[in-house]
Structures are given as structure tokens and as C-alpha cells.
Design an enzyme around this catalytic site. Sequence first.
Site, PDB file in Angstrom:
ATOM      1  N   ASP A 247      -8.835  -3.958  -6.061  1.00 26.40           N
ATOM      2  CA  ASP A 247      -8.374  -3.325  -4.824  1.00 26.40           C
ATOM      3  C   ASP A 247      -9.033  -1.957  -4.648  1.00 26.40           C
ATOM      4  O   ASP A 247      -9.058  -1.145  -5.567  1.00 26.40           O
ATOM      5  CB  ASP A 247      -6.850  -3.184  -4.879  1.00 26.40           C
ATOM      6  CG  ASP A 247      -6.224  -2.877  -3.530  1.00 26.40           C
ATOM      7  OD1 ASP A 247      -6.861  -2.187  -2.720  1.00 26.40           O
ATOM      8  OD2 ASP A 247      -5.090  -3.326  -3.296  1.00 26.40           O
TER       9      ASP A 247
ATOM     10  N   HIS B 249      -6.866  -6.259  -0.593  1.00 26.50           N
ATOM     11  CA  HIS B 249      -5.770  -5.295  -0.471  1.00 26.50           C
ATOM     12  C   HIS B 249      -4.574  -6.040   0.094  1.00 26.50           C
ATOM     13  O   HIS B 249      -4.487  -6.291   1.285  1.00 26.50           O
ATOM     14  CB  HIS B 249      -6.191  -4.152   0.443  1.00 26.50           C
ATOM     15  CG  HIS B 249      -5.223  -3.021   0.493  1.00 26.50           C
ATOM     16  ND1 HIS B 249      -4.660  -2.461  -0.629  1.00 26.50           N
ATOM     17  CD2 HIS B 249      -4.713  -2.315   1.546  1.00 26.50           C
ATOM     18  CE1 HIS B 249      -3.849  -1.473  -0.280  1.00 26.50           C
ATOM     19  NE2 HIS B 249      -3.866  -1.370   1.034  1.00 26.50           N
TER      20      HIS B 249
ATOM     21  N   SER C 236       0.832  -1.192   0.000  1.00 22.53           N
ATOM     22  CA  SER C 236       0.000   0.000   0.000  1.00 22.53           C
ATOM     23  C   SER C 236       0.876   1.255   0.000  1.00 22.53           C
ATOM     24  O   SER C 236       1.705   1.434  -0.898  1.00 22.53           O
ATOM     25  CB  SER C 236      -0.943  -0.058   1.203  1.00 22.53           C
ATOM     26  OG  SER C 236      -1.981   0.873   1.087  1.00 22.53           O
TER      27      SER C 236
END
Length: 502
Positions: free
Chosen positions: A421, A450, A203
Site C-alpha cells: 500500500d 489501497h 485509510s
Amino acid sequence: MKRSIALGLAGSAVVATTAERPVAHAEGPAWGPCPEDVSRPYPEMRCAPLDVPLDHDDPDGATVRLTVSKLPARDPAARRGSLLVNPGGPGGPGVAFAGGLSRSLPPEVLAHYDIIGFDTRHTAHSTPITCVDPAAYWKNPLPDPDSPHTRELNWQRADEYADGCAQRAGHYLPHLTTPSNAKDMDRIRQALGEERISFLGYSYGTYLGAVYGELFPQHVDRMVLDSAVNPDISAVWYRNNLSQDVAAQHRLGLYFDWIAQHDHVFHLGTDRAAVSGAWEAILHGLRAQPRGPLGPAEFIGMTFDALYGEHGWTGLAHGFSAMRNHNDDRELVGRVLPKDEAAENSNAIYNAVECADAPWPTRREQWERDSAAIAREHPFAAWYNSWTVAPCASWHAPRRRPLHITGRGLPPVLIFNSEGDVATPYEGALRMHRALPSSVLVTEKGAGGHGVFALGSNAEADRIGVDYLVRGTVPADDVSVPGHPLPDPAKPQPEPKAVRLR
């Protein structure tokens, strides 16, 4: 998860201090026990303090203290080097995350690498900050994110948050940036005595890795970027947040499809429209009359959070069912957890780094115009997500121009992303792939979680990641892997092995 913060607490605020001391000890980190909240679940990990410059342009000036963790390679004879890991956020607690990864990383990776976790500056155990008193500021229910009648109140809250950050942490805000975090990583590399380091970032960690690679390409060994942020200068961070709203609406529809496929369990309807209607009815009911701490903001928030993965889908859908069919709010109310100082610290870093990393609109009219435009076709999280970063409109610290990511001088880089995502939409992975010419993209098809690699859900993705980290081999070209299966609500749902990504 609630946890204590080991550095000084004074009332409701976390007090951070600077120190005038050398940046790194010549003998390397002084490894010892980790803070209790980390050592209890992960007793095998060791931790050490590391002082880094508050301002890397003034390396002999004041310092801030980081906490770094180490899990030694399980096969010292096969040890390749150090693998730094980051969970994202910004504001995710990296030391605890490294402990979680020690339970889910493939054994070959654990055999070949020291796993190095670190709480980025001012996060968790690294001289933490907060911006507000969480008990007062985050008192539930929060104002409705969608209603025009609460718009002025939400702007007041955004200004209050920005003011609180300036009052409580103003000394640090100019240096709370991704380039500062990347330079801290290089101080960790130096302290470890490594010429090159490997990196696994999820991320926000993918952007951190890309910035580190831009600043220090000669010190990169192997790099895995999972769930990639769009690094384009025009996207960081305002446009990236808007792109999440479109992805969230699509993912919500797929979640409603899944609930409809299991109508014999949830009894909310046999198609997307019926389930959506049931969800909307709950939302409208909460707008008319909140249930204790549960109002529309909390309801949208818990639904949004569930879209990051599927492990919470079954429990949340049971909560929808109980509320809609039996007026039983216990499951949903029980999911409203008050923000403690740790959660507020994470929120403070999320805003501080994003607000300082890039320019932001300063006129309310532009924010409202953009949010309203998104909400016309993607109403689910458009306003909710906008208020998350609204303090950036009145931020009391300089905003940088984002670093242009070119990938020059980098060795092969491996990128993972699922197609659906929400937090890092797939377009961002394509953009990251273009920005890094040496990268290979692995797409998890037909999935929307994710995080793809080493989180216990996709064996083929794990195989590709292990081949790269351990043997240095990457696919000859971009590749797709089948998505992981969706949960069966009739079976118990295990919690993910690693710490949840932000």
C-alpha cells in the site's frame, strides 16, 4: 468525479454558517431525500441533518450542521445495529461513499446492519469550506514540484493556501481535528439511539476509528480498520507523509514491471529499466515543454494516483505508450481534470485536519532537508507529496498533540492492509496492530492496493470480514490472504464498485 455541493455557494467560495440550536432532536434524525448528487445514483438512501457543537468543550454554544445518510438493514429481523463507514482522506465524502459501499459490501453485512454514512464536519454536504478559488489557484499546469527553480514559487503557493484557509474558514480551523470528528461520531450514535455502534473505516478512517475507540471504548461494538494509518504520536502526520514516498517508489517499480511484462501491448520495453527510461523521457519532455494543462506536476500526480489500485493501470500505460511512441498526448492530457469546488473542499479538509492534529516543522530548511534526503533514493514523489501538505508549515491555527492510542477497553478489532500500500504503508498497519492489543491483522500478500475488504477484489478477505461483522468471530491469530490478481491489459478493466479511497 464532479458533483455539486448542496450548501450555499457564493462566487468561488463555499460559505459555511453556524447556528444556535439543539445538538440533536429527541425524536432522532429527520430522514428524507439525500442531496441530488447522492440520491441520483443511490435513490434508496435517506439523509438527515444533524447539528453538533462547533466546539465540543462548549456544548451549548454554536453548532455546525452535518449530513448523515442511512441505508436500512435489508433483513430487519436479523438487524444487529448501525455500521458507520468512513472513506478516509481526511476530506473524503462519506455519504457518497456509503452509497458506493452499498453496491460492494457482502450481502450478509447489508442484511444485518443499517449502513450509516456521514460527511465529516465541513466536508461535502456538512457545512463545507474552501480555502482558495479553485479556478485560479489550481490552474494547470502547476509548478514543477522537483525543480529548485520553482521552490520559492511552491512555498509562496503553500503560504497563500494557509492564508486563504485562515481568511475563509478561520473560525472553524481550531475545531477541524480528528478528535472533533470522533466526538461528532458519538453525537451520531446518540441521535441514532444506539448504545454501541460498529465502524468500518478506510485509510484516514482507521485513525478516526482508533481515536473514537480511545475516547469512547464503551460505545464500540465491532470495528474494521482497513489500510491502517500509523497512529504513533511521532508519525502523525508529518512522518506518515514521508513514509508514503518510500512506498510509492517501490510500488512504481512494480507497475513498471507489469508494463514490461506486457510489452506486446504497450511497447515501452521488456524490463523495468526500459519502462522507467520511457517514463522519465516523457517527464523530461514535459519539463521542457508542457502540453497545455499537462506539465510535470500533473504527470507525476496521475502516476501517483494510479498506484492506489490497479484499475487505472491499463489506460495510463496506453497513455505513456501513445506519448512516447507516437507523440500523441491526447490520453494523458485528457486525464488532467480541473479542480472544482468539491475537489478543493476535499483538499481544504485534508490540510486542515492534518495541520491541526499534530505539530509540524515550521522552518522551510527542515522540510527541504527531509524531502531532499528522501528524494536521493526515492525521487518519484518525494517533493510532489511534500508540497501537498506544505501549508502546514505556516498554518494559522493551533496544533494539537496527537492522542496516545492504547486500545484499552476495546473489543476485538479487525485490521486489513496490503503489503505494498502506498497511501498507508504496511509498517503503519503493524504499528496500529501493536497499539490495539485486541486487534487481529489480516495481510493481503503480494498486493499493493489501497483498501482490501468489501471493495470487490479479494473474496477471502471478504469472508473474514463477514465472519467478524456478522458472527463476531476473528481468526485465532494474525493471518495472510493471497493477493488479488493484476489486470490483464487485453481485457476490459471494470471500475471499482465503491467510491475511490483517498
